[in-house]
Enzyme design. Structure first.
Site, PDB file in Angstrom:
ATOM      1  N   ARG A 169      53.750  31.171  37.783  1.00 13.49           N
ATOM      2  CA  ARG A 169      52.649  32.404  37.573  1.00 13.49           C
ATOM      3  C   ARG A 169      53.188  33.458  37.260  1.00 13.49           C
ATOM      4  NH1 ARG A 169      48.622  29.134  38.610  1.00 13.49           N
ATOM      5  NH2 ARG A 169      46.237  29.785  39.813  1.00 13.49           N
ATOM      6  N   ARG A 173      31.796  24.554  36.153  1.00 18.14           N
ATOM      7  CA  ARG A 173      33.268  23.836  36.501  1.00 18.14           C
ATOM      8  C   ARG A 173      32.857  23.560  38.529  1.00 18.14           C
ATOM      9  NH1 ARG A 173      39.932  24.198  36.491  1.00 18.14           N
ATOM     10  NH2 ARG A 173      39.086  26.020  38.109  1.00 18.14           N
ATOM     11  N   ARG A 191      39.878  36.606  38.106  1.00 16.04           N
ATOM     12  CA  ARG A 191      41.666  35.680  37.440  1.00 16.04           C
ATOM     13  C   ARG A 191      42.131  35.693  36.120  1.00 16.04           C
ATOM     14  NH1 ARG A 191      38.356  30.919  39.069  1.00 16.04           N
ATOM     15  NH2 ARG A 191      39.584  29.184  38.242  1.00 16.04           N
TER      16      ARG A 191
HETATM   17  P1  ADP Z   1      43.282  28.206  38.371  1.00 19.42           P
HETATM   18  O1  ADP Z   1      43.919  27.451  37.757  1.00 19.42           O
HETATM   19  O2  ADP Z   1      42.012  27.307  37.900  1.00 19.42           O
HETATM   20  O3  ADP Z   1      42.779  29.871  38.207  1.00 19.42           O
HETATM   21  P2  ADP Z   1      44.382  27.202  40.439  1.00 19.42           P
HETATM   22  O4  ADP Z   1      43.696  26.702  41.372  1.00 19.42           O
HETATM   23  O5  ADP Z   1      45.454  26.958  40.473  1.00 19.42           O
HETATM   24  O6  ADP Z   1      43.583  27.495  39.644  1.00 19.42           O
HETATM   25  O7  ADP Z   1      44.610  28.183  41.363  1.00 19.42           O
HETATM   26  C1  ADP Z   1      43.743  28.624  42.587  1.00 19.42           C
HETATM   27  C2  ADP Z   1      44.164  30.540  42.993  1.00 19.42           C
HETATM   28  O8  ADP Z   1      45.462  29.685  43.852  1.00 19.42           O
HETATM   29  C3  ADP Z   1      44.694  31.475  41.926  1.00 19.42           C
HETATM   30  O9  ADP Z   1      43.369  32.020  41.819  1.00 19.42           O
HETATM   31  C4  ADP Z   1      45.891  31.879  43.055  1.00 19.42           C
HETATM   32  O10 ADP Z   1      44.686  32.694  43.560  1.00 19.42           O
HETATM   33  C5  ADP Z   1      46.620  31.094  44.105  1.00 19.42           C
HETATM   34  N1  ADP Z   1      47.443  30.179  43.382  1.00 19.42           N
HETATM   35  C6  ADP Z   1      47.664  29.039  43.180  1.00 19.42           C
HETATM   36  N2  ADP Z   1      48.962  29.105  42.285  1.00 19.42           N
HETATM   37  C7  ADP Z   1      49.408  29.919  42.125  1.00 19.42           C
HETATM   38  C8  ADP Z   1      50.737  30.101  42.206  1.00 19.42           C
HETATM   39  N3  ADP Z   1      51.462  29.600  41.361  1.00 19.42           N
HETATM   40  N4  ADP Z   1      51.237  31.752  42.308  1.00 19.42           N
HETATM   41  C9  ADP Z   1      50.255  32.669  42.925  1.00 19.42           C
HETATM   42  N5  ADP Z   1      48.876  32.076  43.670  1.00 19.42           N
HETATM   43  C10 ADP Z   1      48.618  30.578  43.213  1.00 19.42           C
END
Ligand code: ADP
Ligand code: ZN
Length: 215
Positions: A88, A127, A173
């Site tokens: 990310r 969602r 986000r």
């Molecule tokens: P979406 O893609 O719907 O935003 P995710 O389920 O992928 O949701 O992620 C939810 C939350 O989990 C993110 O907003 C973040 O806080 C955390 N998160 C998930 N993956 C990562 C990552 N690779 N790095 C940092 N934070 C993460």
């Protein structure tokens, strides 16, 4: 197949990943699912991550890399994996490159799922996610509702709006995505791995990926 799925929150990474697992036994690895599971189980990881997640901020890279280093070495990854929500940030992508080299793994492709922001915003607001950490099925009150309101069809647990799916957290986000994650497209394009697929239908995105992989 060994893929990274890039795309904004709500672009359909999870749905596409689940569809792809049915094709060849690759596993979906969603850092979001892992973190939500940890929050619900009340583990140390969950306690550390929860505040960041509820605000719509990213969890620190070091925590994520700790999770992924272990996860990618589990046996079920041998048949392939679909990384959903990871990497990310550029530092995560750099650390992943190093980790994959160490493990002797090479990626087939990085798929960038490109969906217009207004579609995304609407999707995220409607969602619903199953609260059962083992299930985490995804619904949409407009396009894919549960049979009984608020109850997961698959496991009977509550299907609710996530804590980070208030309008304010969603907007944050999406901003975080644009600032920290969108630059990964360029990072992987330079490595010759990037394939961008524009479209709001997960079926068409899966078709595009299959075609690209010669399946
Ligand atoms: P979406 O893609 O719907 O935003 P995710 O389920 O992928 O949701 O992620 C939810 C939350 O989990 C993110 O907003 C973040 O806080 C955390 N998160 C998930 N993956 C990562 C990552 N690779 N790095 C940092 N934070 C993460
Ligand atoms: Zn469920």
């Amino acid at each position: 197949m060994k893929l990274i799925l890039l795309g904004a929150p709500g672009a359909g990474k999870g749905t596409v990943a689940k569809m792809l697992t049915k094709l060849d036994g690759s596993v979906q690895i969603s850092t979001g699912d892992i973190l939500r599971g940890a929050v619900q189980a009340g583990t140390d990881l969950g306690k550390e991550a929860e505040g960041y997640m509820n605000r719509g901020d990213l969890v620190p890279d070091s925590l994520i890399m700790g999770i992924m280093e272990g996860r990618l070495q589990e046996d079920d990854c041998k048949n392939g994996f679909l990384l959903d929500g990871f990497p990310r940030t550029i530092p995560q992508a750099e650390a992943l490159t190093e980790l994959l080299t160490k493990l002797g793994i090479s990626l087939d492709m990085v798929v960038n799922i490109d969906v217009p922001r207004d579609v995304i915003f609407d999707r995220l607001c409607t969602r619903r996610t199953c609260q059962n950490p083992e299930c985490q099925a995804i619904y949409n009150v407009k396009s894919n509702p549960t049979k009984v309101e608020g109850i997961c069809d698959k496991c009977g647990s509550p299907a609710i709006q996530r804590a980070d799916e208030t309008e304010e957290a969603i907007a944050h986000r999406l901003d975080t995505y644009n600032e920290k994650t969108a630059p990964l497209a360029g990072f992987y394009d330079e490595k010759g791995l990037l394939k961008t697929i524009t479209g709001t239908s997960s079926d068409l995105v899966v078709d595009g990926i299959k075609k690209e992989l010669g399946m």
